[in-house]
Design a protein around this motif. Structure first.
Motif, PDB file in Angstrom:
ATOM      1  N   ASN A 123       0.930  -1.161   0.135  1.00 59.90           N
ATOM      2  CA  ASN A 123      -0.043  -0.081  -0.246  1.00 59.90           C
ATOM      3  C   ASN A 123       0.910   1.220   0.021  1.00 59.90           C
ATOM      4  N   VAL A 124       0.695   1.886  -1.147  1.00 59.37           N
ATOM      5  CA  VAL A 124       1.730   3.178  -1.238  1.00 59.37           C
ATOM      6  C   VAL A 124       0.611   4.559  -1.620  1.00 59.37           C
ATOM      7  N   ALA A 125      -0.736   3.997  -1.595  1.00 56.02           N
ATOM      8  CA  ALA A 125      -1.574   5.150  -2.016  1.00 56.02           C
ATOM      9  C   ALA A 125      -1.763   6.145  -0.512  1.00 56.02           C
ATOM     10  N   PRO A 126      -1.305   7.488  -0.974  1.00 53.63           N
ATOM     11  CA  PRO A 126      -1.250   8.400   0.020  1.00 53.63           C
ATOM     12  C   PRO A 126      -2.447   8.740   0.846  1.00 53.63           C
ATOM     13  N   ASP A 127      -3.810   8.549   0.266  1.00 56.77           N
ATOM     14  CA  ASP A 127      -4.878   9.106   0.519  1.00 56.77           C
ATOM     15  C   ASP A 127      -5.775   7.768   1.054  1.00 56.77           C
ATOM     16  N   ALA A 128      -5.172   6.585   0.751  1.00 56.15           N
ATOM     17  CA  ALA A 128      -6.253   5.442   1.121  1.00 56.15           C
ATOM     18  C   ALA A 128      -6.380   5.149   2.577  1.00 56.15           C
ATOM     19  N   GLY A 129      -5.497   5.562   3.415  1.00 52.04           N
ATOM     20  CA  GLY A 129      -5.766   5.172   4.617  1.00 52.04           C
ATOM     21  C   GLY A 129      -5.301   3.663   5.052  1.00 52.04           C
ATOM     22  N   ILE A 130      -5.753   3.217   5.834  1.00 51.89           N
ATOM     23  CA  ILE A 130      -5.440   1.636   6.431  1.00 51.89           C
ATOM     24  C   ILE A 130      -6.365   0.749   5.533  1.00 51.89           C
ATOM     25  N   ILE A 131      -5.846  -0.204   4.572  1.00 45.46           N
ATOM     26  CA  ILE A 131      -6.754  -0.983   3.740  1.00 45.46           C
ATOM     27  C   ILE A 131      -6.703  -2.396   4.166  1.00 45.46           C
ATOM     28  N   ASP A 132      -7.771  -3.144   3.679  1.00 46.84           N
ATOM     29  CA  ASP A 132      -7.753  -4.437   3.563  1.00 46.84           C
ATOM     30  C   ASP A 132      -8.089  -4.915   2.174  1.00 46.84           C
ATOM     31  N   VAL A 133      -7.513  -6.064   1.538  1.00 48.13           N
ATOM     32  CA  VAL A 133      -7.488  -6.360   0.278  1.00 48.13           C
ATOM     33  C   VAL A 133      -8.035  -7.941   0.165  1.00 48.13           C
ATOM     34  N   TYR A 134      -8.971  -8.160  -0.869  1.00 43.60           N
ATOM     35  CA  TYR A 134      -9.674  -9.475  -1.102  1.00 43.60           C
ATOM     36  C   TYR A 134      -9.504  -9.680  -2.376  1.00 43.60           C
ATOM     37  N   ALA A 135      -9.046 -11.020  -2.694  1.00 39.74           N
ATOM     38  CA  ALA A 135      -9.089 -11.438  -4.133  1.00 39.74           C
ATOM     39  C   ALA A 135     -10.489 -12.324  -4.266  1.00 39.74           C
ATOM     40  N   GLY A 136     -11.379 -11.861  -4.943  1.00 45.25           N
ATOM     41  CA  GLY A 136     -12.582 -12.379  -4.859  1.00 45.25           C
ATOM     42  C   GLY A 136     -13.339 -12.348  -3.621  1.00 45.25           C
ATOM     43  N   ASP A 137     -13.644 -13.273  -2.837  1.00 44.55           N
ATOM     44  CA  ASP A 137     -13.975 -13.196  -1.396  1.00 44.55           C
ATOM     45  C   ASP A 137     -13.074 -13.190  -0.652  1.00 44.55           C
ATOM     46  N   GLU A 138     -12.016 -13.785  -0.698  1.00 44.63           N
ATOM     47  CA  GLU A 138     -10.734 -13.952  -0.036  1.00 44.63           C
ATOM     48  C   GLU A 138     -10.062 -13.139   0.475  1.00 44.63           C
ATOM     49  N   LEU A 139      -9.822 -12.954   1.973  1.00 46.23           N
ATOM     50  CA  LEU A 139      -8.968 -11.940   2.421  1.00 46.23           C
ATOM     51  C   LEU A 139      -7.530 -12.412   2.221  1.00 46.23           C
ATOM     52  N   ILE A 140      -7.021 -11.403   1.623  1.00 48.45           N
ATOM     53  CA  ILE A 140      -5.268 -11.943   1.284  1.00 48.45           C
ATOM     54  C   ILE A 140      -4.595 -10.871   2.243  1.00 48.45           C
ATOM     55  N   ALA A 141      -4.990  -9.618   2.534  1.00 50.22           N
ATOM     56  CA  ALA A 141      -4.174  -8.885   3.370  1.00 50.22           C
ATOM     57  C   ALA A 141      -5.085  -7.857   4.026  1.00 50.22           C
ATOM     58  N   SER A 142      -4.838  -7.583   5.190  1.00 50.45           N
ATOM     59  CA  SER A 142      -5.658  -6.815   6.089  1.00 50.45           C
ATOM     60  C   SER A 142      -4.560  -5.622   7.031  1.00 50.45           C
TER      61      SER A 142
END
Lengths: 101, 422
Positions: free
Chosen positions: B134-153
């Motif tokens: 995550n290097v998006a300056p305005d996104a804040g703290i993010i979770d990432v899903y691939a389909g329905d699967e959580l791959i990063a939080s």
């Protein structure tokens, strides 16, 4: 010209079969034991060839484990042979057909 | 790949030595031939990119185990074993030899058939490994899903998630603000994952909806004492940049350009660098005097495959500042090297390794128990009694000609001189 995995498997197979022949035909218990070692070596060669083919290091671990187990097996097996020699004064396996202890 | 001639020569020696081992009458010669076979197999291990196994084969097998064999052969005097009972044994076992040969040829046939009829050219592709940065300056703290699967939080700015395995092919990657519902996705994108690859999904760009980029990484082994560095430019607000190395501190004009003209959204070709400290800077490609981000004393470790992402970070006054975010990853060790085997041994194969240690301990105890001989107590007692039972009285008695010991073994009174008559 390069060697395919099949060539290694062929070689391993020939060595394995020679080891089998030794186990079946030899009368000297120590030679039977050495033939078993030859069979183990042949399988090690096959496993290493497969590991090389798939680029996975797991096969090497298995070979490592087999070598270690072989070392343990040799220690126990030779101890057995020494014990049998004490009891029978011979290590000819033809004389070991009676399990009288 | 393996050259054919070393293989043919060493293989022929191995087979010849194995045959001689079986034909040899003398067990000591057989053991020496077996050592030759093992040395040949050790050489074949070298051909198969397994230097560690070659080493183990020579030291443990050809060295330690064969020494044990030779020692036991010589200890038992078992160089030659004669048939036990020539007449009877031979008659009873005569059918055995041809049967063994037939069975063995059958075995050869059974093992050989799959080799000749099977096809072995296709190898399965490994599944791709993916992580998120995550290097998006305005996104804040993010979770990432691939389909329905959580791959990063819980990824804050500059955080990279650990590598996870995903199925190859198209994957719908969506990014949501942490602790928010997945329905309120901030950014979603369909990315195609190549099989057998390592990819980093980089979320970058200003605004509430970051852009997603897929950067392929190379984690293969690197030369000794060096690392691989890959640079990705993920700051659309910044100009085209260059990476420069300022060189030694007090030397003028030794500035080198490591990477030139990297536009936003572009990945540079990986470079292999020697380990050590470097003075790097990210500069404007059109004007090298314009230093965007300074990386003094940046340390390059060995055996790593690092990704450096040039990103924009919000600073206190709300403006964007260019920063370089390093993502450190260990490079894969060289195939078959002691390091690679040690790594596997102490991660995946720790439990089998310990079981093996227990087995070796059991073997040690077993060898002691099998060959242990009880000290022969009865014989020692006899010797002891004889020593004790030859006191002076019995010597005197034998000279005098009278049995002076009583039935229970205790010395009797010496006879009188009168009674003996001397």
């Amino acid at each position: 010209m390069v060697v395919q995995t099949e060539a290694f498997i062929m070689l391993s197979m020939v060595l394995f079969v020679l080891g089998t022949l030794g186990v079946l035909l030899k009368r000297n218990a120590i030679l039977v034991f050495m033939s078993i070692e030859l069979m183990l070596n042949a399988t090690n060669l096959a496993i290493a060839a497969f590991a090389h083919q798939w680029g996975q290091v797991d096969g090497h671990l298995f070979v490592f484990f087999i070598i270690t187990v072989a070392a343990a097996e040799v220690a126990v097996g030779l101890a057995l042979i020494v014990a049998i020699f004490r009891a029978k004064r011979s290590i000819n396996i033809d004389e070991l057909h009676q399990m009288e202890g | 790949m393996v050259e054919i001639w070393p293989f043919v020569i060493v293989g022929a020696i191995a087979v010849a030595a194995a045959v001689l081992m079986l034909l040899e009458e003398n067990a000591v010669h057989s053991a020496l031939y077996l050592i030759v076979v093992m040395a040949c197999i050790s050489f074949l291990f070298l051909l198969l990119n397994a230097p560690f196994l070659a080493m183990i084969q020579l030291t443990v097998y050809a060295g330690a185990i064969m020494v044990l064999f030779l020692f036991v052969i010589m200890l038992l005097g078992a160089e030659k074993v004669l048939p036990a009972d020539p007449g009877q044994g031979k008659n009873r076992m005569r059918w055995f030899t041809p049967l063994a040969v037939i069975l063995t040829v059958g075995l050869l046939f059974v093992i050989g058939t799959p080799l000749l009829v099977g096809d072995s050219d296709e190898r399965l592709a490994a599944q791709p490994m993916v992580r998120v940065l995550n290097v998006a300056p305005d996104a804040g703290i993010i979770d990432v899903y691939a389909g329905d699967e959580l791959i990063a939080s819980g990824l804050a700015f500059g955080d990279a998630s650990p590598l996870v395995t995903l199925a190859a092919g198209e994957q719908a990657i969506s990014i949501v603000e942490s602790a928010a519902d997945q329905a309120g996705a901030q950014a979603a994108s369909t990315l195609t994952l190549e099989p057998d690859s390592v990819q980093t999904i980089i979320a970058y760009g200003t605004g509430e909806q970051p852009t997603l980029a897929l950067v392929a990484e190379d984690l293969s082994s690197v030369p000794d004492r060096s690392s691989r560095v890959t640079v990705f430019h993920a700051n659309p607000e910044a100009p085209t940049v260059s990476f420069v190395d300022f060189g030694a501190e007090f030397v003028e004009d030794d500035t080198q350009v490591l990477l030139a003209d990297l536009a936003p959204g572009e990945r540079a070709e990986p470079v292999i660098l020697r380990e050590g400290e470097v003075d790097w800077a990210v500069v404007d490609a059109s004007n090298h005097a314009n230093v965007l981000y300074d990386m003094p004393d940046f340390e390059i470790a060995r055996d790593r495959s690092d990704l450096i992402v040039i990103a924009g970070q919000r600073i206190f006054d709300g403006s964007l500042r260019t920063v370089a975010v390093p993502v450190e990853t260990p490079a894969e060790p060289t195939f078959g090297s002691p390091r690679a085997i040690g790594f596997e041994l102490f991660t995946t194969y720790m439990l089998p390794f310990q079981l093996l240690a227990m087995l070796l301990l059991a073997a040690m105890v077993g060898a002691i128990v099998l060959t242990h001989r009880e000290p022969d107590k009865s014989r020692r007692r006899v010797i002891g009694r004889r020593r004790v039972s030859r006191p002076l009285t019995s010597v005197i008695a034998s000279q005098v000609g009278t049995d002076i010991t009583t039935a229970n073994g205790s010395p009797a009174q010496l006879p009188d001189a009168d009674a003996v008559g001397k």
